[in-house]
Motif scaffolding. Structure first.
Motif, PDB file in Angstrom:
ATOM      1  N   LEU A 176       0.832  -1.209   0.000  1.00  0.00           N
ATOM      2  CA  LEU A 176       0.000   0.000   0.000  1.00  0.00           C
ATOM      3  C   LEU A 176       0.863   1.255   0.000  1.00  0.00           C
ATOM      4  O   LEU A 176       0.536   2.245  -0.665  1.00  0.00           O
ATOM      5  CB  LEU A 176      -0.936  -0.002   1.211  1.00  0.00           C
ATOM      6  N   THR A 177       1.973   1.211   0.732  1.00  0.00           N
ATOM      7  CA  THR A 177       2.909   2.339   0.727  1.00  0.00           C
ATOM      8  C   THR A 177       3.504   2.544  -0.663  1.00  0.00           C
ATOM      9  O   THR A 177       3.643   3.675  -1.141  1.00  0.00           O
ATOM     10  CB  THR A 177       4.032   2.098   1.742  1.00  0.00           C
ATOM     11  N   ASP A 178       3.834   1.438  -1.339  1.00  0.00           N
ATOM     12  CA  ASP A 178       4.361   1.528  -2.708  1.00  0.00           C
ATOM     13  C   ASP A 178       3.325   2.138  -3.655  1.00  0.00           C
ATOM     14  O   ASP A 178       3.665   2.943  -4.525  1.00  0.00           O
ATOM     15  CB  ASP A 178       4.771   0.143  -3.214  1.00  0.00           C
ATOM     16  N   ALA A 179       2.066   1.749  -3.472  1.00  0.00           N
ATOM     17  CA  ALA A 179       1.005   2.293  -4.324  1.00  0.00           C
ATOM     18  C   ALA A 179       0.831   3.785  -4.093  1.00  0.00           C
ATOM     19  O   ALA A 179       0.583   4.555  -5.029  1.00  0.00           O
ATOM     20  CB  ALA A 179      -0.313   1.558  -4.048  1.00  0.00           C
ATOM     21  N   GLN A 180       0.968   4.201  -2.837  1.00  0.00           N
ATOM     22  CA  GLN A 180       0.860   5.632  -2.520  1.00  0.00           C
ATOM     23  C   GLN A 180       1.977   6.415  -3.208  1.00  0.00           C
ATOM     24  O   GLN A 180       1.750   7.499  -3.753  1.00  0.00           O
ATOM     25  CB  GLN A 180       0.924   5.828  -1.016  1.00  0.00           C
ATOM     26  N   GLN A 181       3.179   5.858  -3.200  1.00  0.00           N
ATOM     27  CA  GLN A 181       4.293   6.515  -3.874  1.00  0.00           C
ATOM     28  C   GLN A 181       4.070   6.543  -5.376  1.00  0.00           C
ATOM     29  O   GLN A 181       4.400   7.521  -6.054  1.00  0.00           O
ATOM     30  CB  GLN A 181       5.605   5.780  -3.544  1.00  0.00           C
ATOM     31  N   MET A 182       3.496   5.478  -5.925  1.00  0.00           N
ATOM     32  CA  MET A 182       3.195   5.435  -7.360  1.00  0.00           C
ATOM     33  C   MET A 182       2.205   6.539  -7.730  1.00  0.00           C
ATOM     34  O   MET A 182       2.355   7.216  -8.751  1.00  0.00           O
ATOM     35  CB  MET A 182       2.613   4.065  -7.738  1.00  0.00           C
ATOM     36  N   LEU A 183       1.195   6.738  -6.877  1.00  0.00           N
ATOM     37  CA  LEU A 183       0.221   7.807  -7.125  1.00  0.00           C
ATOM     38  C   LEU A 183       0.899   9.161  -7.064  1.00  0.00           C
ATOM     39  O   LEU A 183       0.602  10.057  -7.859  1.00  0.00           O
ATOM     40  CB  LEU A 183      -0.912   7.725  -6.103  1.00  0.00           C
ATOM     41  N   ALA A 184       1.826   9.330  -6.121  1.00  0.00           N
ATOM     42  CA  ALA A 184       2.490  10.623  -5.948  1.00  0.00           C
ATOM     43  C   ALA A 184       3.425  10.948  -7.102  1.00  0.00           C
ATOM     44  O   ALA A 184       3.565  12.101  -7.499  1.00  0.00           O
ATOM     45  CB  ALA A 184       3.272  10.636  -4.639  1.00  0.00           C
ATOM     46  N   SER A 185       4.072   9.937  -7.656  1.00  0.00           N
ATOM     47  CA  SER A 185       5.104  10.217  -8.662  1.00  0.00           C
ATOM     48  C   SER A 185       4.819   9.631 -10.037  1.00  0.00           C
ATOM     49  O   SER A 185       5.591   9.851 -10.969  1.00  0.00           O
ATOM     50  CB  SER A 185       6.455   9.679  -8.170  1.00  0.00           C
ATOM     51  N   GLY A 186       3.720   8.887 -10.191  1.00  0.00           N
ATOM     52  CA  GLY A 186       3.393   8.270 -11.476  1.00  0.00           C
ATOM     53  C   GLY A 186       1.991   8.610 -11.911  1.00  0.00           C
ATOM     54  O   GLY A 186       1.411   9.598 -11.483  1.00  0.00           O
ATOM     55  N   ALA A 187       1.412   7.768 -12.755  1.00  0.00           N
ATOM     56  CA  ALA A 187       0.074   8.007 -13.292  1.00  0.00           C
ATOM     57  C   ALA A 187      -0.986   7.474 -12.339  1.00  0.00           C
ATOM     58  O   ALA A 187      -0.848   6.380 -11.774  1.00  0.00           O
ATOM     59  CB  ALA A 187      -0.070   7.339 -14.655  1.00  0.00           C
ATOM     60  N   ALA A 188      -2.052   8.217 -12.180  1.00  0.00           N
ATOM     61  CA  ALA A 188      -3.143   7.804 -11.292  1.00  0.00           C
ATOM     62  C   ALA A 188      -3.786   6.517 -11.772  1.00  0.00           C
ATOM     63  O   ALA A 188      -4.203   5.678 -10.966  1.00  0.00           O
ATOM     64  CB  ALA A 188      -4.183   8.918 -11.202  1.00  0.00           C
ATOM     65  N   ASP A 189      -3.883   6.318 -13.087  1.00  0.00           N
ATOM     66  CA  ASP A 189      -4.503   5.100 -13.621  1.00  0.00           C
ATOM     67  C   ASP A 189      -3.721   3.860 -13.189  1.00  0.00           C
ATOM     68  O   ASP A 189      -4.309   2.837 -12.818  1.00  0.00           O
ATOM     69  CB  ASP A 189      -4.572   5.161 -15.147  1.00  0.00           C
ATOM     70  N   GLU A 190      -2.394   3.939 -13.250  1.00  0.00           N
ATOM     71  CA  GLU A 190      -1.560   2.795 -12.853  1.00  0.00           C
ATOM     72  C   GLU A 190      -1.687   2.529 -11.356  1.00  0.00           C
ATOM     73  O   GLU A 190      -1.761   1.373 -10.915  1.00  0.00           O
ATOM     74  CB  GLU A 190      -0.106   3.060 -13.215  1.00  0.00           C
ATOM     75  N   ALA A 191      -1.696   3.593 -10.570  1.00  0.00           N
ATOM     76  CA  ALA A 191      -1.853   3.424  -9.122  1.00  0.00           C
ATOM     77  C   ALA A 191      -3.202   2.806  -8.792  1.00  0.00           C
ATOM     78  O   ALA A 191      -3.309   1.980  -7.874  1.00  0.00           O
ATOM     79  CB  ALA A 191      -1.701   4.774  -8.424  1.00  0.00           C
ATOM     80  N   ALA A 192      -4.247   3.191  -9.530  1.00  0.00           N
ATOM     81  CA  ALA A 192      -5.585   2.647  -9.281  1.00  0.00           C
ATOM     82  C   ALA A 192      -5.617   1.139  -9.514  1.00  0.00           C
ATOM     83  O   ALA A 192      -6.268   0.399  -8.760  1.00  0.00           O
ATOM     84  CB  ALA A 192      -6.614   3.341 -10.166  1.00  0.00           C
ATOM     85  N   VAL A 193      -4.915   0.666 -10.545  1.00  0.00           N
ATOM     86  CA  VAL A 193      -4.840  -0.777 -10.797  1.00  0.00           C
ATOM     87  C   VAL A 193      -4.203  -1.480  -9.612  1.00  0.00           C
ATOM     88  O   VAL A 193      -4.683  -2.520  -9.148  1.00  0.00           O
ATOM     89  CB  VAL A 193      -4.036  -1.066 -12.088  1.00  0.00           C
ATOM     90  N   ARG A 194      -3.124  -0.907  -9.078  1.00  0.00           N
ATOM     91  CA  ARG A 194      -2.446  -1.493  -7.922  1.00  0.00           C
ATOM     92  C   ARG A 194      -3.358  -1.481  -6.694  1.00  0.00           C
ATOM     93  O   ARG A 194      -3.453  -2.469  -5.966  1.00  0.00           O
ATOM     94  CB  ARG A 194      -1.164  -0.705  -7.640  1.00  0.00           C
ATOM     95  N   TYR A 195      -4.028  -0.359  -6.455  1.00  0.00           N
ATOM     96  CA  TYR A 195      -4.909  -0.267  -5.292  1.00  0.00           C
ATOM     97  C   TYR A 195      -6.069  -1.272  -5.375  1.00  0.00           C
ATOM     98  O   TYR A 195      -6.468  -1.859  -4.361  1.00  0.00           O
ATOM     99  CB  TYR A 195      -5.477   1.145  -5.159  1.00  0.00           C
ATOM    100  N   ARG A 196      -6.625  -1.467  -6.584  1.00  0.00           N
ATOM    101  CA  ARG A 196      -7.730  -2.418  -6.719  1.00  0.00           C
ATOM    102  C   ARG A 196      -7.272  -3.834  -6.377  1.00  0.00           C
ATOM    103  O   ARG A 196      -8.002  -4.602  -5.734  1.00  0.00           O
ATOM    104  CB  ARG A 196      -8.316  -2.361  -8.134  1.00  0.00           C
ATOM    105  N   ARG A 197      -6.070  -4.193  -6.823  1.00  0.00           N
ATOM    106  CA  ARG A 197      -5.533  -5.525  -6.519  1.00  0.00           C
ATOM    107  C   ARG A 197      -5.310  -5.671  -5.006  1.00  0.00           C
ATOM    108  O   ARG A 197      -5.626  -6.706  -4.411  1.00  0.00           O
ATOM    109  CB  ARG A 197      -4.237  -5.744  -7.280  1.00  0.00           C
ATOM    110  N   LEU A 198      -4.778  -4.622  -4.381  1.00  0.00           N
ATOM    111  CA  LEU A 198      -4.531  -4.679  -2.944  1.00  0.00           C
ATOM    112  C   LEU A 198      -5.834  -4.697  -2.149  1.00  0.00           C
ATOM    113  O   LEU A 198      -5.899  -5.317  -1.080  1.00  0.00           O
ATOM    114  CB  LEU A 198      -3.669  -3.485  -2.523  1.00  0.00           C
TER     115      LEU A 198
END
Length: 452
Positions: free
Chosen positions: A80-102
């Motif tokens: 979840l921490t990795d996904a938060q960093q992905m949202l902060a520094s990457g694309a929201a769409d990619e982070a959303a895919v990670r969050y849905r899996r988690l």
């Protein structure tokens, strides 16, 4: 915690595997009779007892109480921490895919706090991509999952719901959510500094949009007083960004720019690209207010490019409204019109406040080009959108523009009606339509800071 019978079977199995008698497991803190009763499922063990038994059995409290290996929850929290960093520094769409899996993983493990964290992340992703309905639903579900937790733990979900309503143009309800939570925190004795800074920073925007500048300034003052008690640097940076808005409303542009510079420095260290883009956006706005239009254009274009690269459609559209105004003031009407027309082609998905702002600017451009009929049409469309949102300050200004146009074209009575409408939308200093402002928290640190 599982049912007593499940816990009892688990204790018995682990005790047998390790070759311990009930007396050996129990001593020195408990009796063999207690272990026998526990293993038969006739008693629900306390947390203290389970932690003692877990240590004796060489396992974790969590595994003994729930049957889940402790490392699974830890690995999920790290992800979840990795996904938060992905949202902060990457694309929201990619982070959303990670969050849905988690979220699916957390549901499978029946870990409510981790489910709530994944939902909060999905809500933040939806805010960035402009899916306000989905954002609101994610935040509401997270809040329900946290319903048994203290109010400070629910503050982020409530703030997310409020931001969803704010961006949808529902300013009054956004204020209500934030104000009532601030009051509840104070009344409950749970006035956590981080929760309050989060809420005070969030309420500044709707206050300013509703013309309640005194309330916005007071919220900013309280947030600044609480900031030294906050350990989260990203939260402090967000607070500085919102406080800059109150300085702008008071005409203190140098102070606003200084606050934005502090926020920008923190975001650069943390690599929080979306928030850094917001700083470029606000600095561009400050420079535009100072008449530094070329510098403002550079800052706003930087912000727009950063947000567009992250596919943060909602925020990109909002920056484009500000950029269009700068282009209009630079005399580049065609470029400004192109930006605003493209935004309006997307419909009302970016919120009534910003669609209303786009029509207002198109009206001003048309008026500057001598097309009074088109200008009036855009002003009227803007008026309808802004009345729906409750953006009091913008409404008053728009009614003045419309009244001036009608007066210049000889329609004095219609102009007077427009001016009266504008006066009706002017809020008294420091007020909203929501009643008394939230009570000031009774922190010693706050009282000392405000008194100095």
């Amino acid at each position: 915690m599982d049912e007593p019978a499940e816990i009892g079977r688990r204790v018995q199995c682990l005790r047998t595997e390790r070759g311990l008698t009930q007396r050996q497991l129990a001593e020195p803190s408990y009796t063999s009779a207690y272990i026998s009763t526990l293993e038969s499922g006739k008693v629900r063990p306390s947390e203290t007892a389970l932690r003692f038994l877990a240590e004796r059995l060489g396992t974790s409290y969590e595994e003994l109480a729930t049957g889940r290996p402790a490392h699974l929850a830890t690995e999920l929290r790290l992800a979840l921490t990795d996904a938060q960093q992905m949202l902060a520094s990457g694309a929201a769409d990619e982070a959303a895919v990670r969050y849905r899996r988690l979220l699916t993983d957390a549901e499978h493990l029946d870990l409510a706090p981790e489910q709530a964290e994944a939902l909060l992340g999905l809500g933040d992703c939806a805010l960035e991509t402009g899916e306000l309905g989905n954002a609101g639903r994610h935040f509401e579900t997270a809040e329900r999952l946290l319903s048994g937790e203290p109010l400070p733990r629910r503050a982020r979900a409530i703030r997310g719901r409020a931001i969803s309503h704010l961006l949808a143009g529902e300013l009054r309800y956004a204020c209500y959510l934030l104000e009532s939570t601030i009051d509840e925190l104070g009344a409950s004795g749970l006035a956590d500094p981080e929760a309050l800074v989060l809420l005070y920073a969030a309420v500044i925007g709707p206050y300013i949009d509703m013309g309640a500048h005194a309330r916005a300034a007071h919220a900013a003052e309280l947030a600044l007083a609480l900031a030294p008690q906050v350990n989260d640097p990203a939260l402090v940076a967000g607070m500085h960004r919102q406080v800059a808005r109150t300085f702008l409303a008071e005409g203190r542009t140098a102070d606003a720019d200084a606050s934005l510079a502090k926020a920008q420095a923190i975001y650069q260290q943390l690599r929080l690209n979306t928030d850094l883009a917001h700083c470029h956006w606000m600095r561009g706005y400050v420079q535009a207010q100072n008449g530094e239009l070329d510098a403002a254009e550079r800052q706003l274009r930087t912000a727009r490019d950063m947000l567009a690269a992250k596919r943060a459609a909602l925020y990109t559209a909002q920056v484009e409204v500000e950029l269009a105004d700068v282009l209009r003031r630079l005399g580049r009407h065609d470029e400004a019109t192109g930006l605003l027309s493209a935004l309006l082609e997307l419909g009302d998905r970016h919120g009534a406040v910003h669609a209303g702002g786009a029509h207002r600017l198109l009206g001003m451009i048309a008026e500057e080009q001598g097309d009074t009929e088109s200008a009036e049409e855009h002003y009227v469309l803007s008026l309808g959108l802004l009345e729906r949102s409750g953006a009091t300050g913008d409404l008053a200004d728009l009614c003045r523009l419309l009244g001036d146009l009608l007066r210049r074209t000889g329609r004095t009575e219609a102009a007077l009606d427009a001016y009266r409408t504008g006066l009706g939308h002017r809020a008294a200093p420091g007020t909203t339509t929501l009643g008394p402002a939230p009570a000031t928290p009774s922190f010693a640190g706050v009282s000392k800071r405000l008194g100095s």
